[in-house]
Design an enzyme around this catalytic site. Structure first.
Site, PDB file in Angstrom:
ATOM      1  CG  ASP A  59      -1.096   1.614   1.428  1.00  0.00           C
ATOM      2  OD1 ASP A  59      -1.938   2.084   0.728  1.00  0.00           O
ATOM      3  OD2 ASP A  59      -2.462   1.101   2.052  1.00  0.00           O
ATOM      4  CB  SER A 140      -2.603  12.932 -15.271  1.00  0.00           C
ATOM      5  OG  SER A 140      -3.077  13.474 -15.987  1.00  0.00           O
ATOM      6  CE1 TYR A 153      -5.776  11.722 -11.242  1.00  0.00           C
ATOM      7  CE2 TYR A 153      -6.262  13.349 -12.835  1.00  0.00           C
ATOM      8  CZ  TYR A 153      -5.742  12.488 -12.633  1.00  0.00           C
ATOM      9  OH  TYR A 153      -4.925  11.209 -13.270  1.00  0.00           O
ATOM     10  CE  LYS A 157      -2.333  11.175 -10.924  1.00  0.00           C
ATOM     11  NZ  LYS A 157      -1.160  10.257 -10.883  1.00  0.00           N
TER      12      LYS A 157
END
Length: 250
Positions: A59, A140, A153, A157
Protein backbone atom coordinates in the site's frame (compact mmCIF):
# COMPACT_ATOMS: atom_id res chain seq x y z
CA UNK A 1 22.31 -6.77 -27.58
CA UNK A 2 22.68 -5.29 -24.10
CA UNK A 3 19.43 -3.81 -22.83
CA UNK A 4 19.16 -0.11 -22.06
CA UNK A 5 18.51 -0.91 -18.38
CA UNK A 6 20.90 -3.84 -18.04
CA UNK A 7 22.09 -4.29 -14.45
CA UNK A 8 19.61 -1.80 -13.00
CA UNK A 9 17.07 -2.57 -10.28
CA UNK A 10 13.63 -0.96 -10.38
CA UNK A 11 10.55 -0.74 -8.18
CA UNK A 12 7.33 -0.22 -10.15
CA UNK A 13 4.23 0.57 -8.09
CA UNK A 14 0.83 -0.38 -9.43
CA UNK A 15 2.66 -2.85 -11.65
CA UNK A 16 -0.12 -5.40 -11.72
CA UNK A 17 -2.16 -3.74 -14.46
CA UNK A 18 -2.46 -0.85 -16.92
CA UNK A 19 0.46 1.52 -17.34
CA UNK A 20 2.35 -0.18 -14.50
CA UNK A 21 2.28 -3.60 -16.12
CA UNK A 22 3.44 -2.02 -19.38
CA UNK A 23 6.33 -0.28 -17.60
CA UNK A 24 7.38 -3.45 -15.78
CA UNK A 25 7.29 -5.41 -19.05
CA UNK A 26 9.42 -2.87 -20.91
CA UNK A 27 11.94 -2.65 -18.08
CA UNK A 28 12.40 -6.44 -17.96
CA UNK A 29 12.77 -6.52 -21.74
CA UNK A 30 15.53 -3.92 -21.42
CA UNK A 31 17.44 -5.95 -18.84
CA UNK A 32 16.27 -4.48 -15.52
CA UNK A 33 15.52 -6.52 -12.43
CA UNK A 34 12.02 -5.45 -11.42
CA UNK A 35 10.12 -5.51 -8.14
CA UNK A 36 6.41 -5.05 -8.75
CA UNK A 37 4.39 -3.46 -5.95
CA UNK A 38 0.62 -3.71 -6.10
CA UNK A 39 -2.32 -3.88 -3.71
CA UNK A 40 -3.80 -6.71 -5.76
CA UNK A 41 -1.86 -9.88 -4.99
CA UNK A 42 -3.63 -11.70 -7.81
CA UNK A 43 -2.67 -9.13 -10.47
CA UNK A 44 0.78 -8.30 -9.12
CA UNK A 45 1.90 -11.88 -8.65
CA UNK A 46 0.54 -12.88 -12.06
CA UNK A 47 2.44 -10.14 -13.91
CA UNK A 48 5.60 -10.76 -11.90
CA UNK A 49 5.51 -14.48 -12.64
CA UNK A 50 4.97 -13.89 -16.35
CA UNK A 51 7.99 -11.56 -16.48
CA UNK A 52 10.34 -13.37 -14.12
CA UNK A 53 10.13 -10.36 -11.80
CA UNK A 54 9.56 -10.15 -8.04
CA UNK A 55 6.33 -9.09 -6.37
CA UNK A 56 5.47 -7.61 -2.99
CA UNK A 57 2.01 -6.60 -1.83
CA UNK A 58 2.21 -2.94 -0.90
CA UNK A 59 0.00 0.00 0.00
CA UNK A 60 1.89 3.06 -1.26
CA UNK A 61 0.24 5.25 1.40
CA UNK A 62 2.02 3.33 4.21
CA UNK A 63 5.60 4.06 5.28
CA UNK A 64 6.14 0.51 6.51
CA UNK A 65 5.31 -0.85 3.06
CA UNK A 66 7.90 1.43 1.44
CA UNK A 67 10.46 0.25 3.98
CA UNK A 68 9.55 -3.34 3.09
CA UNK A 69 9.94 -2.60 -0.63
CA UNK A 70 13.43 -1.20 -0.10
CA UNK A 71 14.43 -4.24 1.96
CA UNK A 72 12.99 -6.59 -0.67
CA UNK A 73 14.87 -4.86 -3.51
CA UNK A 74 18.16 -4.96 -1.61
CA UNK A 75 17.70 -8.54 -0.40
CA UNK A 76 16.55 -9.89 -3.79
CA UNK A 77 18.67 -7.85 -6.19
CA UNK A 78 21.45 -6.28 -4.13
CA UNK A 79 20.35 -2.66 -4.45
CA UNK A 80 18.04 -0.13 -6.06
CA UNK A 81 18.46 2.28 -8.97
CA UNK A 82 15.01 3.26 -10.28
CA UNK A 83 11.69 4.06 -8.61
CA UNK A 84 8.58 4.37 -10.75
CA UNK A 85 5.67 5.86 -8.79
CA UNK A 86 2.89 4.69 -11.07
CA UNK A 87 0.18 3.77 -8.55
CA UNK A 88 -2.60 6.33 -8.64
CA UNK A 89 -6.33 6.74 -8.41
CA UNK A 90 -9.21 9.14 -8.95
CA UNK A 91 -12.83 9.67 -8.02
CA UNK A 92 -15.65 9.74 -10.55
CA UNK A 93 -15.84 12.86 -12.72
CA UNK A 94 -18.52 15.09 -11.14
CA UNK A 95 -19.23 18.70 -10.17
CA UNK A 96 -16.62 19.95 -7.73
CA UNK A 97 -19.19 21.05 -5.16
CA UNK A 98 -20.30 17.42 -4.82
CA UNK A 99 -16.81 16.05 -4.06
CA UNK A 100 -16.68 14.41 -0.62
CA UNK A 101 -13.99 14.48 2.06
CA UNK A 102 -13.32 10.82 1.26
CA UNK A 103 -12.84 11.64 -2.45
CA UNK A 104 -10.33 14.36 -1.58
CA UNK A 105 -8.43 12.24 0.90
CA UNK A 106 -8.28 9.34 -1.55
CA UNK A 107 -6.57 11.24 -4.37
CA UNK A 108 -4.14 13.13 -2.14
CA UNK A 109 -3.17 10.06 -0.14
CA UNK A 110 -2.63 7.75 -3.10
CA UNK A 111 -1.34 10.29 -5.62
CA UNK A 112 0.68 12.67 -3.43
CA UNK A 113 1.45 11.08 -0.06
CA UNK A 114 2.90 8.09 -1.91
CA UNK A 115 5.45 10.39 -3.58
CA UNK A 116 6.32 11.91 -0.20
CA UNK A 117 6.78 8.49 1.39
CA UNK A 118 8.80 7.02 -1.49
CA UNK A 119 11.25 9.91 -1.41
CA UNK A 120 11.34 10.10 2.39
CA UNK A 121 12.18 6.40 2.69
CA UNK A 122 14.31 5.86 -0.39
CA UNK A 123 16.33 9.06 -0.89
CA UNK A 124 18.38 8.37 2.27
CA UNK A 125 19.29 4.96 0.81
CA UNK A 126 20.74 6.59 -2.30
CA UNK A 127 22.59 9.25 -0.31
CA UNK A 128 24.02 6.86 2.27
CA UNK A 129 25.26 4.50 -0.43
CA UNK A 130 26.52 7.31 -2.68
CA UNK A 131 24.38 5.76 -5.41
CA UNK A 132 22.79 7.68 -8.30
CA UNK A 133 19.05 7.23 -8.50
CA UNK A 134 16.14 7.91 -10.82
CA UNK A 135 12.61 8.63 -9.59
CA UNK A 136 9.90 8.68 -12.25
CA UNK A 137 6.41 9.78 -11.25
CA UNK A 138 3.39 9.08 -13.42
CA UNK A 139 1.66 12.46 -13.26
CA UNK A 140 -0.91 13.54 -15.85
CA UNK A 141 -1.83 16.10 -18.44
CA UNK A 142 -4.62 16.85 -15.93
CA UNK A 143 -2.06 18.70 -13.85
CA UNK A 144 -1.05 20.86 -16.83
CA UNK A 145 -4.23 21.39 -18.86
CA UNK A 146 -7.06 20.41 -16.50
CA UNK A 147 -10.55 19.55 -17.60
CA UNK A 148 -13.63 20.30 -15.46
CA UNK A 149 -15.13 17.79 -13.05
CA UNK A 150 -11.91 16.41 -11.57
CA UNK A 151 -10.61 19.44 -9.69
CA UNK A 152 -8.89 17.68 -6.80
CA UNK A 153 -7.52 14.84 -8.93
CA UNK A 154 -6.05 17.50 -11.23
CA UNK A 155 -4.61 19.34 -8.24
CA UNK A 156 -3.04 16.15 -6.89
CA UNK A 157 -1.26 15.53 -10.18
CA UNK A 158 -0.08 19.15 -10.34
CA UNK A 159 1.39 18.59 -6.88
CA UNK A 160 3.23 15.52 -8.15
CA UNK A 161 4.81 17.50 -10.98
CA UNK A 162 5.75 20.42 -8.72
CA UNK A 163 7.24 18.17 -6.03
CA UNK A 164 9.26 16.33 -8.67
CA UNK A 165 10.72 19.59 -9.98
CA UNK A 166 11.55 20.75 -6.47
CA UNK A 167 13.31 17.51 -5.55
CA UNK A 168 15.10 17.48 -8.91
CA UNK A 169 16.80 20.73 -7.95
CA UNK A 170 17.36 19.75 -4.33
CA UNK A 171 18.96 16.37 -5.00
CA UNK A 172 20.79 17.04 -8.26
CA UNK A 173 24.09 17.49 -6.37
CA UNK A 174 23.61 13.90 -5.12
CA UNK A 175 22.98 12.66 -8.69
CA UNK A 176 19.41 11.66 -7.86
CA UNK A 177 17.09 12.54 -10.72
CA UNK A 178 13.35 13.24 -10.49
CA UNK A 179 11.14 13.37 -13.56
CA UNK A 180 7.41 13.12 -14.29
CA UNK A 181 5.66 11.44 -17.21
CA UNK A 182 2.30 13.01 -18.09
CA UNK A 183 -0.04 10.73 -20.07
CA UNK A 184 -3.35 11.81 -21.49
CA UNK A 185 -6.38 9.61 -20.82
CA UNK A 186 -6.07 6.09 -22.25
CA UNK A 187 -8.03 2.92 -21.69
CA UNK A 188 -7.24 1.58 -18.22
CA UNK A 189 -9.12 0.46 -15.15
CA UNK A 190 -9.67 4.12 -14.19
CA UNK A 191 -10.91 5.44 -17.53
CA UNK A 192 -14.61 5.13 -16.68
CA UNK A 193 -13.99 7.34 -13.65
CA UNK A 194 -12.22 10.01 -15.69
CA UNK A 195 -15.09 9.96 -18.18
CA UNK A 196 -17.78 9.81 -15.52
CA UNK A 197 -19.47 7.09 -17.58
CA UNK A 198 -18.74 3.71 -19.17
CA UNK A 199 -15.40 3.34 -20.97
CA UNK A 200 -16.65 2.88 -24.54
CA UNK A 201 -15.33 4.16 -27.83
CA UNK A 202 -18.37 6.43 -28.14
CA UNK A 203 -17.90 7.90 -24.66
CA UNK A 204 -14.19 8.48 -25.25
CA UNK A 205 -14.80 10.52 -28.40
CA UNK A 206 -15.06 13.84 -26.56
CA UNK A 207 -11.67 13.29 -24.91
CA UNK A 208 -9.96 11.92 -28.00
CA UNK A 209 -11.18 14.85 -30.12
CA UNK A 210 -8.88 17.17 -28.13
CA UNK A 211 -5.79 15.03 -28.85
CA UNK A 212 -4.13 16.07 -32.13
CA UNK A 213 -2.69 12.59 -32.84
CA UNK A 214 -6.17 11.15 -32.47
CA UNK A 215 -5.88 8.53 -29.72
CA UNK A 216 -5.21 8.12 -26.02
CA UNK A 217 -2.03 7.06 -24.24
CA UNK A 218 -1.24 3.34 -24.15
CA UNK A 219 0.86 1.36 -21.66
CA UNK A 220 3.49 1.02 -24.40
CA UNK A 221 3.67 4.80 -24.87
CA UNK A 222 4.15 5.41 -21.15
CA UNK A 223 6.60 2.52 -20.77
CA UNK A 224 8.82 3.80 -23.58
CA UNK A 225 8.98 7.25 -21.99
CA UNK A 226 9.82 5.77 -18.59
CA UNK A 227 12.50 3.56 -20.09
CA UNK A 228 14.25 6.59 -21.59
CA UNK A 229 14.10 8.58 -18.35
CA UNK A 230 15.38 5.59 -16.36
CA UNK A 231 18.26 4.88 -18.72
CA UNK A 232 21.74 6.36 -18.81
CA UNK A 233 20.70 8.11 -22.03
CA UNK A 234 18.79 10.53 -19.79
CA UNK A 235 21.59 11.08 -17.28
CA UNK A 236 21.40 14.86 -17.88
CA UNK A 237 17.59 15.00 -17.73
CA UNK A 238 15.98 15.97 -14.44
CA UNK A 239 12.97 18.03 -13.38
CA UNK A 240 10.99 17.56 -16.60
CA UNK A 241 7.32 16.88 -17.26
CA UNK A 242 7.47 14.58 -20.27
CA UNK A 243 4.06 14.89 -21.91
CA UNK A 244 3.04 11.59 -23.51
CA UNK A 245 -0.19 12.99 -24.84
CA UNK A 246 -0.34 13.10 -28.62
CA UNK A 247 -0.14 16.90 -28.57
CA UNK A 248 -2.95 17.48 -26.05
CA UNK A 249 -0.96 20.07 -24.05
CA UNK A 250 0.24 22.08 -27.03
Amino acid sequence: MVGRLEGKVAIVTGGGSGFGAGIATKFVQEGAKVLIADLSQENGAKVAQSLGAEYLAADVTKRSDWEALLKKAVDSFGGLDIVVNNAGTTYKNKPTESVTDDDFDLVFNVNVKSIYLSSNVLVPYFIENNRPGSFIQIASTAGIRPRPGLTWYNASKAAVSNASKTMAVEYAPKQIRFNAVCPVVGSTGLTHLFLGKADTEENRKGFVSTIPLGRGSTPKDVANACCYLASDEAEFITGVNLEVDGGRCV
